[in-house]
Motif scaffolding. Structure first.
Motif, PDB file in Angstrom:
ATOM      1  N   PHE A  29     -15.694  22.467  22.528  1.00  0.00           N
ATOM      2  CA  PHE A  29     -17.014  22.947  22.911  1.00  0.00           C
ATOM      3  C   PHE A  29     -18.067  21.882  22.610  1.00  0.00           C
ATOM      4  CE2 PHE A  29     -15.781  27.213  23.889  1.00  0.00           C
ATOM      5  CZ  PHE A  29     -14.736  27.508  23.039  1.00  0.00           C
ATOM      6  N   SER A  30     -19.183  21.990  23.302  1.00  0.00           N
ATOM      7  CA  SER A  30     -20.263  21.020  23.087  1.00  0.00           C
ATOM      8  C   SER A  30     -20.864  21.141  21.687  1.00  0.00           C
ATOM      9  CB  SER A  30     -21.349  21.213  24.144  1.00  0.00           C
ATOM     10  OG  SER A  30     -21.894  22.517  24.076  1.00  0.00           O
ATOM     11  N   ILE A  31     -20.658  22.265  21.037  1.00  0.00           N
ATOM     12  CA  ILE A  31     -21.187  22.447  19.683  1.00  0.00           C
ATOM     13  C   ILE A  31     -20.317  21.793  18.622  1.00  0.00           C
ATOM     14  CG2 ILE A  31     -22.348  24.606  20.244  1.00  0.00           C
ATOM     15  CD1 ILE A  31     -19.951  26.051  18.938  1.00  0.00           C
ATOM     16  N   ASP A  32     -19.122  21.346  19.016  1.00  0.00           N
ATOM     17  CA  ASP A  32     -18.175  20.814  18.033  1.00  0.00           C
ATOM     18  C   ASP A  32     -18.628  19.470  17.480  1.00  0.00           C
ATOM     19  OD1 ASP A  32     -15.219  21.983  19.831  1.00  0.00           O
ATOM     20  OD2 ASP A  32     -16.633  23.033  18.523  1.00  0.00           O
ATOM     21  N   ILE A  33     -18.553  19.347  16.163  1.00  0.00           N
ATOM     22  CA  ILE A  33     -18.799  18.078  15.485  1.00  0.00           C
ATOM     23  C   ILE A  33     -17.441  17.455  15.196  1.00  0.00           C
ATOM     24  CG2 ILE A  33     -19.822  16.924  13.502  1.00  0.00           C
ATOM     25  CD1 ILE A  33     -21.867  18.302  15.276  1.00  0.00           C
ATOM     26  N   MET A  34     -17.251  16.223  15.618  1.00  0.00           N
ATOM     27  CA  MET A  34     -16.007  15.523  15.317  1.00  0.00           C
ATOM     28  C   MET A  34     -16.291  14.392  14.344  1.00  0.00           C
ATOM     29  SD  MET A  34     -14.030  15.473  18.973  1.00  0.00           S
ATOM     30  CE  MET A  34     -12.447  15.107  18.187  1.00  0.00           C
ATOM     31  N   GLY A  35     -15.284  14.055  13.562  1.00  0.00           N
ATOM     32  CA  GLY A  35     -15.544  13.017  12.582  1.00  0.00           C
ATOM     33  C   GLY A  35     -14.301  12.519  11.879  1.00  0.00           C
ATOM     34  N   TRP A  36     -14.557  11.655  10.926  1.00  0.00           N
ATOM     35  CA  TRP A  36     -13.516  11.040  10.119  1.00  0.00           C
ATOM     36  C   TRP A  36     -13.839  11.213   8.643  1.00  0.00           C
ATOM     37  CZ3 TRP A  36      -9.186   9.026  12.335  1.00  0.00           C
ATOM     38  CH2 TRP A  36      -9.237   8.757  13.710  1.00  0.00           C
ATOM     39  N   TYR A  37     -12.801  11.524   7.888  1.00  0.00           N
ATOM     40  CA  TYR A  37     -12.866  11.582   6.440  1.00  0.00           C
ATOM     41  C   TYR A  37     -11.714  10.736   5.915  1.00  0.00           C
ATOM     42  CZ  TYR A  37     -16.152  15.442   6.924  1.00  0.00           C
ATOM     43  OH  TYR A  37     -17.246  16.201   7.244  1.00  0.00           O
ATOM     44  N   ARG A  38     -11.807  10.375   4.645  1.00  0.00           N
ATOM     45  CA  ARG A  38     -10.720   9.587   4.059  1.00  0.00           C
ATOM     46  C   ARG A  38     -10.448  10.044   2.644  1.00  0.00           C
ATOM     47  NH1 ARG A  38     -13.720   3.647   3.512  1.00  0.00           N
ATOM     48  NH2 ARG A  38     -15.058   4.189   1.731  1.00  0.00           N
ATOM     49  N   GLN A  39      -9.215   9.791   2.217  1.00  0.00           N
ATOM     50  CA  GLN A  39      -8.823  10.140   0.858  1.00  0.00           C
ATOM     51  C   GLN A  39      -7.940   9.041   0.304  1.00  0.00           C
ATOM     52  OE1 GLN A  39      -6.983  14.006   0.432  1.00  0.00           O
ATOM     53  NE2 GLN A  39      -7.532  14.085  -1.732  1.00  0.00           N
ATOM     54  N   ALA A  40      -8.423   8.449  -0.783  1.00  0.00           N
ATOM     55  CA  ALA A  40      -7.660   7.434  -1.491  1.00  0.00           C
ATOM     56  C   ALA A  40      -6.862   8.114  -2.604  1.00  0.00           C
ATOM     57  CB  ALA A  40      -8.600   6.388  -2.066  1.00  0.00           C
ATOM     58  N   PRO A  41      -5.779   7.475  -3.075  1.00  0.00           N
ATOM     59  CA  PRO A  41      -4.974   8.080  -4.147  1.00  0.00           C
ATOM     60  C   PRO A  41      -5.814   8.405  -5.367  1.00  0.00           C
ATOM     61  CG  PRO A  41      -3.831   6.220  -3.178  1.00  0.00           C
ATOM     62  CD  PRO A  41      -5.204   6.219  -2.580  1.00  0.00           C
ATOM     63  N   GLY A  42      -5.693   9.629  -5.847  1.00  0.00           N
ATOM     64  CA  GLY A  42      -6.401  10.042  -7.048  1.00  0.00           C
ATOM     65  C   GLY A  42      -7.867  10.355  -6.840  1.00  0.00           C
ATOM     66  N   LYS A  43      -8.316  10.322  -5.602  1.00  0.00           N
ATOM     67  CA  LYS A  43      -9.732  10.587  -5.328  1.00  0.00           C
ATOM     68  C   LYS A  43      -9.879  11.771  -4.373  1.00  0.00           C
ATOM     69  CE  LYS A  43     -11.467   5.904  -6.066  1.00  0.00           C
ATOM     70  NZ  LYS A  43     -12.316   4.810  -5.515  1.00  0.00           N
ATOM     71  N   GLN A  44     -11.089  12.313  -4.356  1.00  0.00           N
ATOM     72  CA  GLN A  44     -11.372  13.417  -3.439  1.00  0.00           C
ATOM     73  C   GLN A  44     -11.568  12.890  -2.019  1.00  0.00           C
ATOM     74  OE1 GLN A  44     -14.785  15.498  -5.165  1.00  0.00           O
ATOM     75  NE2 GLN A  44     -13.400  17.021  -6.044  1.00  0.00           N
ATOM     76  N   ARG A  45     -11.343  13.773  -1.065  1.00  0.00           N
ATOM     77  CA  ARG A  45     -11.601  13.418   0.326  1.00  0.00           C
ATOM     78  C   ARG A  45     -13.106  13.230   0.502  1.00  0.00           C
ATOM     79  NH1 ARG A  45      -8.378  16.587   4.995  1.00  0.00           N
ATOM     80  NH2 ARG A  45      -6.749  15.985   3.488  1.00  0.00           N
ATOM     81  N   GLU A  46     -13.490  12.173   1.217  1.00  0.00           N
ATOM     82  CA  GLU A  46     -14.912  11.877   1.385  1.00  0.00           C
ATOM     83  C   GLU A  46     -15.242  11.639   2.853  1.00  0.00           C
ATOM     84  OE1 GLU A  46     -16.150   8.271  -0.539  1.00  0.00           O
ATOM     85  OE2 GLU A  46     -14.745   7.012   0.575  1.00  0.00           O
TER      86      GLU A  46
END
Length: 119
Positions: A29-46
């Protein structure tokens, strides 16, 4: 139901570039936000970056000026161009689609793609 499939990860030397792609299947849908997140070992997803269907973008502080997110609505694909890569960019990168529809929040994730930056 939405499925997200990432590609383009790999091993690169510091200072190099990579381009990630995420192809979505299902109804977008046009309302959808798409994106990228990352997670390094021992860290939270950012947060890495997000983009609306209209092209509005948002970046995490650590990648501003180095990474560029873009989106092809016709192809239901979002891209992440990563330049001037640093060892601290090493992480699993996840594609995300966020939607609020009818008062319900939907959060879809890809399986992740590994990016490793060597010093």
């Amino acid at each position: 139901q939405v499925q997200l499939v990432e590609s383009g990860g790999g091993l690169v030397q510091a200072g190099g570039s990579l381009r990630l792609s995420c192809a979505a299947s299902g109804t977008i849908f046009s309302i959808d936000i798409m994106g990228w997140y990352r997670q390094a070992p021992g860290k939270q997803r950012e947060l890495v970056a997000t983009i609306s269907s209209g092209g509005s973008t948002n970046y995490g502080d650590s990648v501003k000026g180095r990474f560029t997110i873009s989106r092809d609505n016709a192809k239901k694909t979002v891209y992440l161009q990563m330049n001037s890569l640093k060892p601290e960019d090493t992480a699993v990168y996840y594609c995300n689609l966020f939607r609020v529809l009818g008062g319900i929040t939907y959060n879809y994730w890809g399986q992740g793609t590994q990016v490793t930056v060597s010093s």
